[in-house]
Design a protein around this motif. Structure first.
Motif, PDB file in Angstrom:
ATOM      1  N   MET A 182       0.836  -1.213   0.000  1.00 44.83           N
ATOM      2  CA  MET A 182       0.000   0.000   0.000  1.00 44.83           C
ATOM      3  C   MET A 182       0.862   1.251   0.000  1.00 44.83           C
ATOM      4  N   LYS A 183       1.995   1.213   0.733  1.00 42.91           N
ATOM      5  CA  LYS A 183       2.889   2.362   0.776  1.00 42.91           C
ATOM      6  C   LYS A 183       3.457   2.660  -0.604  1.00 42.91           C
ATOM      7  N   ASN A 184       3.821   1.608  -1.328  1.00 45.39           N
ATOM      8  CA  ASN A 184       4.374   1.811  -2.664  1.00 45.39           C
ATOM      9  C   ASN A 184       3.352   2.455  -3.588  1.00 45.39           C
ATOM     10  N   LYS A 185       2.097   1.988  -3.503  1.00 42.36           N
ATOM     11  CA  LYS A 185       1.037   2.550  -4.333  1.00 42.36           C
ATOM     12  C   LYS A 185       0.825   4.016  -4.003  1.00 42.36           C
ATOM     13  N   SER A 186       0.841   4.361  -2.710  1.00 42.71           N
ATOM     14  CA  SER A 186       0.660   5.747  -2.287  1.00 42.71           C
ATOM     15  C   SER A 186       1.777   6.618  -2.824  1.00 42.71           C
ATOM     16  N   ALA A 187       3.004   6.100  -2.787  1.00 41.70           N
ATOM     17  CA  ALA A 187       4.145   6.869  -3.277  1.00 41.70           C
ATOM     18  C   ALA A 187       4.012   7.159  -4.750  1.00 41.70           C
ATOM     19  N   VAL A 188       3.535   6.157  -5.500  1.00 44.50           N
ATOM     20  CA  VAL A 188       3.356   6.358  -6.935  1.00 44.50           C
ATOM     21  C   VAL A 188       2.275   7.389  -7.207  1.00 44.50           C
ATOM     22  N   PHE A 197       3.749  13.296  -8.412  1.00 44.65           N
ATOM     23  CA  PHE A 197       3.799  14.669  -8.911  1.00 44.65           C
ATOM     24  C   PHE A 197       4.075  15.635  -7.755  1.00 44.65           C
ATOM     25  N   ASN A 198       3.323  15.501  -6.664  1.00 45.76           N
ATOM     26  CA  ASN A 198       3.545  16.352  -5.487  1.00 45.76           C
ATOM     27  C   ASN A 198       4.955  16.170  -4.932  1.00 45.76           C
ATOM     28  N   LEU A 199       5.394  14.916  -4.867  1.00 43.04           N
ATOM     29  CA  LEU A 199       6.716  14.619  -4.334  1.00 43.04           C
ATOM     30  C   LEU A 199       7.800  15.277  -5.177  1.00 43.04           C
ATOM     31  N   THR A 200       7.651  15.228  -6.502  1.00 43.92           N
ATOM     32  CA  THR A 200       8.630  15.847  -7.391  1.00 43.92           C
ATOM     33  C   THR A 200       8.728  17.344  -7.134  1.00 43.92           C
ATOM     34  N   ASP A 241      -6.544  14.441 -11.421  1.00 45.92           N
ATOM     35  CA  ASP A 241      -5.563  14.549 -10.350  1.00 45.92           C
ATOM     36  C   ASP A 241      -4.188  14.351 -10.972  1.00 45.92           C
ATOM     37  N   PHE A 242      -3.323  15.360 -10.857  1.00 42.72           N
ATOM     38  CA  PHE A 242      -2.015  15.283 -11.503  1.00 42.72           C
ATOM     39  C   PHE A 242      -1.164  14.134 -10.978  1.00 42.72           C
ATOM     40  N   ASN A 243      -1.515  13.591  -9.822  1.00 44.05           N
ATOM     41  CA  ASN A 243      -0.731  12.503  -9.258  1.00 44.05           C
ATOM     42  C   ASN A 243      -1.040  11.149  -9.885  1.00 44.05           C
ATOM     43  N   HIS A 244      -2.182  11.027 -10.577  1.00 32.81           N
ATOM     44  CA  HIS A 244      -2.453   9.730 -11.196  1.00 32.81           C
ATOM     45  C   HIS A 244      -3.197   9.810 -12.527  1.00 32.81           C
ATOM     46  N   SER A 245      -3.758  10.954 -12.897  1.00 30.53           N
ATOM     47  CA  SER A 245      -4.467  11.060 -14.176  1.00 30.53           C
ATOM     48  C   SER A 245      -3.464  11.186 -15.318  1.00 30.53           C
ATOM     49  N   ARG A 284      11.165  13.942 -21.624  1.00 28.46           N
ATOM     50  CA  ARG A 284      10.377  12.713 -21.542  1.00 28.46           C
ATOM     51  C   ARG A 284      10.348  12.185 -20.104  1.00 28.46           C
ATOM     52  N   LEU A 285      11.474  12.288 -19.407  1.00 33.75           N
ATOM     53  CA  LEU A 285      11.531  11.851 -18.009  1.00 33.75           C
ATOM     54  C   LEU A 285      10.640  12.741 -17.146  1.00 33.75           C
ATOM     55  N   LYS A 286      10.722  14.039 -17.364  1.00 35.58           N
ATOM     56  CA  LYS A 286       9.870  14.973 -16.617  1.00 35.58           C
ATOM     57  C   LYS A 286       8.401  14.670 -16.885  1.00 35.58           C
ATOM     58  N   ASP A 287       8.071  14.382 -18.124  1.00 28.08           N
ATOM     59  CA  ASP A 287       6.689  14.049 -18.470  1.00 28.08           C
ATOM     60  C   ASP A 287       6.236  12.774 -17.760  1.00 28.08           C
ATOM     61  N   PHE A 288       7.118  11.790 -17.717  1.00 34.28           N
ATOM     62  CA  PHE A 288       6.766  10.535 -17.054  1.00 34.28           C
ATOM     63  C   PHE A 288       6.470  10.774 -15.574  1.00 34.28           C
ATOM     64  N   LEU A 289       7.316  11.565 -14.917  1.00 34.10           N
ATOM     65  CA  LEU A 289       7.119  11.863 -13.499  1.00 34.10           C
ATOM     66  C   LEU A 289       5.853  12.688 -13.273  1.00 34.10           C
ATOM     67  N   SER A 290       5.409  13.385 -14.324  1.00 35.54           N
ATOM     68  CA  SER A 290       4.203  14.215 -14.229  1.00 35.54           C
ATOM     69  C   SER A 290       2.969  13.527 -14.798  1.00 35.54           C
ATOM     70  N   HIS A 291       3.081  12.235 -15.067  1.00 36.34           N
ATOM     71  CA  HIS A 291       1.957  11.430 -15.576  1.00 36.34           C
ATOM     72  C   HIS A 291       1.412  11.989 -16.897  1.00 36.34           C
ATOM     73  N   ARG A 292       2.291  12.173 -17.858  1.00 34.66           N
ATOM     74  CA  ARG A 292       1.834  12.640 -19.154  1.00 34.66           C
ATOM     75  C   ARG A 292       2.712  12.058 -20.272  1.00 34.66           C
ATOM     76  N   TYR A 293       2.092  11.912 -21.438  1.00 31.11           N
ATOM     77  CA  TYR A 293       2.804  11.461 -22.630  1.00 31.11           C
ATOM     78  C   TYR A 293       2.711  12.562 -23.668  1.00 31.11           C
ATOM     79  N   ARG A 294       3.860  12.983 -24.179  1.00 32.89           N
ATOM     80  CA  ARG A 294       3.924  14.117 -25.103  1.00 32.89           C
ATOM     81  C   ARG A 294       3.978  13.635 -26.552  1.00 32.89           C
ATOM     82  N   PHE A 295       3.006  14.069 -27.341  1.00 33.66           N
ATOM     83  CA  PHE A 295       2.988  13.738 -28.768  1.00 33.66           C
ATOM     84  C   PHE A 295       3.847  14.721 -29.555  1.00 33.66           C
TER      85      PHE A 295
END
Length: 445
Positions: A1-7, A11-14, A141-145, A164-175
């Motif tokens: 559960m802790k791992n899921k919460s961290a994921v 975004f907030n953590l970053t 929600d920027f943390n999981h959407s 691309r790394l920044k996008d991944f940490l921000s839950h987004r894929y850039r076209f």
């Protein structure tokens, strides 16, 4: 559960790891949102006075802009323009701030005047907390959407990999918005088919091109990617005909965002379809050509003050756009009634008549869309009586079609103007990926 919460809170953590005080910003935002209308008006007066006096005391560059001018009322404060920022950032930072202590970015320069700007870390954190709150209107929600992102990107390998790394940490894929060939479009659609995106966000014109491809192939995005909840378009004008196409082909809510990188989101359409101005971190005014404040309901230049940015003065800053605040606006709940274009997009005609470039563009757009052949186009006024129209299409415009367009444009503008139509394989975009739809090379006196 802790791992899921961290994921889920990545975004907030970053943001926190990069030195942005999210918790403190959340407390401040909650305080602002709790104000009654009377208390908010008092708060706003205090914040305006505070930010002006802070920069007057701690920012030598801003002090030089004010000069010996006597400031008795808020309206006496000079309007800041992009030209005021055409000097090294170090010369514009307030005392006590350095490059290592602030958030730094730069505008795309789509208005012709790019510049590097800075925000102090608390200001930047408050901006993000408020953006996240507004996106929650749509269940995001920027943390999981997961975001399907249609913004520009650097094309060199190292910078692109970092983004691309920044996008991944921000839950987004850039076209890639620099390639809209059919082959590239097929890859885009495949990505949507295999990714559970929650929303789309990005430049209007790029997203419209996706919708046009779906129309061409008789496809609907909600069936390709059923997880999609909403599409938020920004940066470029969204015309009614384009919104209708997006709604038809995406079959999800299409939301208008109006923002400025150097400031914040200025306005976001709420679920009731009202463009709510950001009165939490900004103060928005509409001014006439003599810098006088216009009443609600009248069209003028949009001027914005960042109430929290102590690192870099953005006080009565002219964004470069023209708009109207709704008559129902209050200081606490200002409403953007209409965004009508940019101040530097004016078509000057031989008779002396001046026509807003975006209005001119919208007329041409409707003419093109009646046929459905033209996918994309830009207009440049090269001489007082000459407009060059570059377009991308499946086939070249016929003489009959061009004659009809010239006839209608002549009625709308004035007769005896020259139009040069040039068919192109692609339309050149700015380095940011934005498409400047209309520009004039004729000076406006």
């Amino acid at each position: 559960m802790k791992n899921k919460s961290a994921v889920l809170n990545l975004f907030n953590l970053t943001l926190r790891l990069n030195g942005f005080p999210i918790a403190k910003a959340k407390t401040e935002l909650d305080k602002i949102l709790s104000f009654s209308e009377v208390d908010y008006n008092t708060f706003l007066s205090q914040k305006k006075k505070e930010i002006f006096e802070y920069h007057l005391q701690h920012n030598s560059h801003y002090k030089s802009i004010i000069g010996a001018k006597r400031i008795e009322n808020w309206e006496d404060i000079p309007v800041m323009k992009k030209i005021h920022f055409q000097k090294p950032l170090e010369e514009r930072l307030s005392a006590g701030f350095t490059r290592k202590k602030v958030y730094i970015n730069k505008t795309s320069g789509s208005s012709g005047d790019p510049f590097v700007f800075a925000k102090d870390r608390f200001c930047h954190a408050l901006i993000w907390v408020n953006i996240m709150r507004r996106f929650q209107w749509y269940g995001l929600d920027f943390n999981h959407s997961w975001q399907a992102r249609f913004y520009g990107m650097p094309l060199d390998f190292i910078a692109n990999t970092q983004l691309r790394l920044k996008d991944f940490l921000s839950h987004r894929y850039r076209f890639n918005i620099f390639d809209f060939s059919d082959a590239a479009m097929r890859k885009m659609v495949a990505k949507f088919r295999h990714t559970k995106f929650d929303y789309i966000n990005g430049y209007t014109n790029s997203i419209v091109l996706l919708a046009k491809y779906l129309q061409q192939e008789n496809l609907y995005l909600d069936t390709i990617c059923p997880s999609l909840k909403v599409c938020i378009v920004t940066s470029e004008m969204l015309f009614d005909v384009d919104k209708k196409l997006l709604e038809e082909r995406f079959r999800i809510p299409i939301i208008n965002e109006y923002g400025s990188a150097e400031l914040d989101i200025i306005a976001l359409e709420n679920p009731e379809g009202i463009w709510m101005i950001n009165s939490e971190t900004l103060f928005v005014e509409i001014l006439d050509e003599n810098d006088r404040v216009l009443p609600y309901g009248q069209e003028g230049r949009i001027v914005v003050t960042s109430l929290y940015n102590k690192a870099h003065p953005m006080i009565r800053y002219e964004v470069g756009d023209i708009g109207i605040l709704d008559e129902k606006s209050t200081l606490q709940r200002p409403i953007l009634k209409k965004l009508t274009g940019r101040t530097n997009d004016i078509a000057v005609l031989p008779s002396g008549k001046k026509s807003p470039g975006m209005t001119f563009y919208s007329i041409t757009k409707r003419l093109f869309d009646d046929e459905g052949n033209v996918k994309e186009f830009v207009i440049t006024q090269t001489k007082l009586d000459t407009f060059e129209i570059e377009y991308v299409s499946e086939r070249a415009l016929s003489t009959k079609e061009i004659d009809e367009m010239e006839r209608v444009l002549g009625q709308f503008l004035e007769p005896n103007l020259n139009y040069v139509f040039t068919r192109k394989d692609t339309i050149e975009r700015a380095k940011s990926g934005k498409l400047k739809q209309f520009k004039s090379m004729v000076s406006v006196s």
